[in-house]
Structure formats: structure tokens, C-alpha cells
Design a protein around this motif. Structure first.
Motif, PDB file in Angstrom:
ATOM      1  N   GLU A   1       0.817  -1.214   0.000  1.00 65.65           N
ATOM      2  CA  GLU A   1       0.000   0.000   0.000  1.00 65.65           C
ATOM      3  C   GLU A   1       0.849   1.263   0.000  1.00 65.65           C
ATOM      4  N   LYS A   2       1.946   1.224   0.701  1.00 68.11           N
ATOM      5  CA  LYS A   2       2.822   2.402   0.786  1.00 68.11           C
ATOM      6  C   LYS A   2       3.570   2.636  -0.525  1.00 68.11           C
ATOM      7  N   GLY A   3       3.939   1.553  -1.218  1.00 69.78           N
ATOM      8  CA  GLY A   3       4.817   1.689  -2.376  1.00 69.78           C
ATOM      9  C   GLY A   3       4.134   1.762  -3.729  1.00 69.78           C
ATOM     10  N   LEU A   4       2.862   1.359  -3.821  1.00 75.41           N
ATOM     11  CA  LEU A   4       2.212   1.373  -5.130  1.00 75.41           C
ATOM     12  C   LEU A   4       2.015   2.798  -5.628  1.00 75.41           C
ATOM     13  N   LEU A   5       1.817   2.933  -6.924  1.00 77.21           N
ATOM     14  CA  LEU A   5       1.589   4.245  -7.530  1.00 77.21           C
ATOM     15  C   LEU A   5       0.095   4.517  -7.574  1.00 77.21           C
ATOM     16  N   ARG A   6      -0.334   5.483  -6.771  1.00 68.30           N
ATOM     17  CA  ARG A   6      -1.727   5.907  -6.766  1.00 68.30           C
ATOM     18  C   ARG A   6      -1.724   7.381  -7.185  1.00 68.30           C
ATOM     19  N   PRO A   7      -1.935   7.665  -8.475  1.00 69.76           N
ATOM     20  CA  PRO A   7      -1.778   9.029  -8.993  1.00 69.76           C
ATOM     21  C   PRO A   7      -2.505  10.098  -8.184  1.00 69.76           C
TER      22      PRO A   7
ATOM     23  N   ILE B   1      -1.002  11.207 -15.405  1.00 71.25           N
ATOM     24  CA  ILE B   1      -1.813  12.183 -16.132  1.00 71.25           C
ATOM     25  C   ILE B   1      -3.250  11.692 -16.308  1.00 71.25           C
ATOM     26  N   ARG B   2      -3.382  10.472 -16.770  1.00 73.13           N
ATOM     27  CA  ARG B   2      -4.712   9.961 -17.118  1.00 73.13           C
ATOM     28  C   ARG B   2      -5.601   9.716 -15.894  1.00 73.13           C
ATOM     29  N   HIS B   3      -4.983   9.284 -14.791  1.00 73.06           N
ATOM     30  CA  HIS B   3      -5.777   8.885 -13.613  1.00 73.06           C
ATOM     31  C   HIS B   3      -5.584   9.831 -12.434  1.00 73.06           C
ATOM     32  N   ARG B   4      -5.179  11.052 -12.701  1.00 74.31           N
ATOM     33  CA  ARG B   4      -4.875  12.011 -11.628  1.00 74.31           C
ATOM     34  C   ARG B   4      -6.089  12.346 -10.758  1.00 74.31           C
ATOM     35  N   ASP B   5      -7.278  12.198 -11.307  1.00 71.83           N
ATOM     36  CA  ASP B   5      -8.481  12.543 -10.540  1.00 71.83           C
ATOM     37  C   ASP B   5      -9.276  11.320 -10.093  1.00 71.83           C
ATOM     38  N   ASN B   6      -8.671  10.147 -10.206  1.00 65.79           N
ATOM     39  CA  ASN B   6      -9.348   8.910  -9.824  1.00 65.79           C
ATOM     40  C   ASN B   6      -8.718   8.350  -8.546  1.00 65.79           C
ATOM     41  N   PRO B   7      -9.365   8.551  -7.405  1.00 61.81           N
ATOM     42  CA  PRO B   7      -8.775   8.100  -6.132  1.00 61.81           C
ATOM     43  C   PRO B   7      -8.706   6.582  -5.994  1.00 61.81           C
ATOM     44  N   ASN B   8      -9.401   5.860  -6.851  1.00 66.41           N
ATOM     45  CA  ASN B   8      -9.427   4.396  -6.749  1.00 66.41           C
ATOM     46  C   ASN B   8      -8.395   3.698  -7.628  1.00 66.41           C
ATOM     47  N   TYR B   9      -7.727   4.462  -8.506  1.00 65.05           N
ATOM     48  CA  TYR B   9      -6.784   3.836  -9.425  1.00 65.05           C
ATOM     49  C   TYR B   9      -5.416   3.674  -8.765  1.00 65.05           C
ATOM     50  N   ALA B  10      -4.816   2.503  -8.986  1.00 64.51           N
ATOM     51  CA  ALA B  10      -3.448   2.251  -8.520  1.00 64.51           C
ATOM     52  C   ALA B  10      -2.787   1.277  -9.487  1.00 64.51           C
ATOM     53  N   THR B  11      -1.462   1.343  -9.567  1.00 67.47           N
ATOM     54  CA  THR B  11      -0.735   0.451 -10.467  1.00 67.47           C
ATOM     55  C   THR B  11       0.612   0.074  -9.869  1.00 67.47           C
ATOM     56  N   VAL B  12       1.076  -1.114 -10.213  1.00 65.11           N
ATOM     57  CA  VAL B  12       2.386  -1.593  -9.763  1.00 65.11           C
ATOM     58  C   VAL B  12       3.044  -2.371 -10.899  1.00 65.11           C
ATOM     59  N   GLY B  13       4.331  -2.597 -10.766  1.00 65.08           N
ATOM     60  CA  GLY B  13       5.029  -3.472 -11.701  1.00 65.08           C
ATOM     61  C   GLY B  13       6.233  -2.834 -12.351  1.00 65.08           C
ATOM     62  N   ALA B  14       7.177  -3.691 -12.700  1.00 68.04           N
ATOM     63  CA  ALA B  14       8.406  -3.255 -13.366  1.00 68.04           C
ATOM     64  C   ALA B  14       8.255  -3.246 -14.878  1.00 68.04           C
ATOM     65  N   SER B  15       7.050  -3.452 -15.372  1.00 65.57           N
ATOM     66  CA  SER B  15       6.830  -3.628 -16.804  1.00 65.57           C
ATOM     67  C   SER B  15       7.377  -2.483 -17.653  1.00 65.57           C
ATOM     68  N   GLY B  16       7.170  -1.246 -17.224  1.00 65.03           N
ATOM     69  CA  GLY B  16       7.658  -0.107 -17.997  1.00 65.03           C
ATOM     70  C   GLY B  16       9.162  -0.127 -18.144  1.00 65.03           C
ATOM     71  N   ALA B  17       9.863  -0.387 -17.047  1.00 66.35           N
ATOM     72  CA  ALA B  17      11.320  -0.454 -17.093  1.00 66.35           C
ATOM     73  C   ALA B  17      11.791  -1.651 -17.912  1.00 66.35           C
TER      74      ALA B  17
END
Length: 198
Positions: free
Chosen positions: A27-33, A98-114
Motif C-alpha cells: 500500500e505504501k509503495g504502489l503508484l496511486r496518482p 496524467i490519465r488517472h490524476r483525478d481517480n482516487p481508486n486507481y493504482a498500479t504496480v510493476g516493473a513492466s515499464g522499465a
């Protein structure tokens, strides 16, 4: 090779700890825009890249990182390899911010981008080498695989089904090529020579 193994080890340790030992790490480390932008928790753009949704998500990313990361680390050297990897964590997080900046429920994790940045830097350096998928065991040129992967990611991203962050994949792939062009000397001359244009 040492840095690739170190990154894999860090991903495994952090991801498994978050999944099976302490949910607070997750919960602390995930990206929640929504949280990132309002609380200025910019570290999430890095920490989320060391967390994974489940074991299979972790396994796939580390499998790809192992096979292509070792080659890129040896080819570019440790400084460029680390710069590519960590900058791509940030770049691949940007579309979600950018896309989910106003969505308090969105979160994402993973090394996929790198991982996609590493893979596409490999494709850029070795475009004619063959890549073979586990599900489709037919060797195809790396540059063909790259095009097909981006088209698939764009298509799936527009469908907006499932929980795969295709935007991070596309941004990571894009950055893998851009990093090579901007920061690695003679990379453009190399690719032109490979395709007989120079």
C-alpha cells in the motif's frame, strides 16, 4: 550482469515481502496518482516498479529482465544500464499520473515499464536478432516483434479491459528507443548501418 541480478533480487524480495509478509509495504509503495499528486509522494514512481500484483506478474517481468537485461548491461555498461532502468520507471509512470490524476481508486504496480525499456533498447541495438515468444514459438526479427508488441499494446489499451497497464508498456518501449538516441553515442549511426542506410 551483476546489476541485472541485483535488480531481479530486489524485485523478488520487495514484491514477495509486500505480497506475503506485510501488506503495508504494498500500500505504501504502489503508484496511486491521486495520492501522488496531492501528497507529493513522488517516490511511488520508483517504488511501484519493485512491486507486483501477483507471483506470475513478477515471474514474467523478471524472466524478460534476466534475458535482455544481461545483454543490455554488458553492451551499454553499468552507468547507462542503471540510468535507462530508473529513468524508465519514471517515464513509464507519467501516462498513469496524467490519465488517472483525478481517480482516487486507481493504482498500479510493476516493473513492466522499465522492462519494456530494456527490451526495446535491445531491439534498437540488435534489430535483426530473432525473438521467440513462449506462446508463439516462431523466431521473428526483433524489430518486427517490437512493432507487433506496440500495436498490440495500443489496441489493448484502447479496449480498456483487464488490469494490465498498457500505457506503461508503450511509454517504456518508447523511452527505451529515445534513451538510445539521446544518450548513447553513435546509436543512430549503428541502426542506419544495420539496415544498410549508411
Amino acid at each position: 550482469m551483476n546489476l541485472t541480478i541485483t535488480l531481479i533480487a530486489l524485485n523478488v524480495i520487495v514484491s514477495l515481502s509486500a505480497l506475503y509478509l506485510d501488506q503495508r509495504i504494498f500500500e505504501k509503495g504502489l503508484l496511486r496518482p491521486y495520492r501522488t499528486l496531492r501528497s507529493q509522494t513522488w517516490y511511488e514512481m520508483i517504488t511501484s516498479g519493485f512491486l507486483h500484483a501477483n507471483f506470475s506478474h513478477l515471474l514474467v517481468n523478471m524472466f524478460v529482465l534476466f534475458f535482455f537485461g544481461i545483454v543490455i548491461e554488458q553492451t551499454l555498461g553499468p552507468v547507462h544500464f542503471l540510468a535507462l532502468y530508473f529513468s524508465s520507471l519514471i517515464i513509464s509512470s507519467a501516462p498513469s499520473l496524467i490519465r488517472h490524476r483525478d481517480n482516487p481508486n486507481y493504482a498500479t504496480v510493476g516493473a513492466s515499464g522499465a522492462v519494456q525499456s530494456v527490451l526495446f533498447s535491445y531491439i534498437f541495438i540488435f534489430p535483426t536478432e530473432k525473438i521467440m515468444l513462449i506462446l508463439l514459438p516462431i523466431p521473428i526479427p526483433a524489430w518486427v516483434f517490437g512493432i507487433l508488441f506496440v500495436l498490440y499494446s495500443v489496441y489493448e489499451g484502447k479496449r480498456k479491459t483487464g488490469n494490465v497497464n498498457h500505457e506503461a508498456h508503450i511509454a517504456g518501449a518508447f523511452w527505451g528507443v529515445v534513451y538510445m538516441v539521446l544518450f548513447v553515442p553513435n546509436s543512430v549511426d549503428h541502426i542506419l548501418t544495420v539496415f544498410g542506410l549508411l
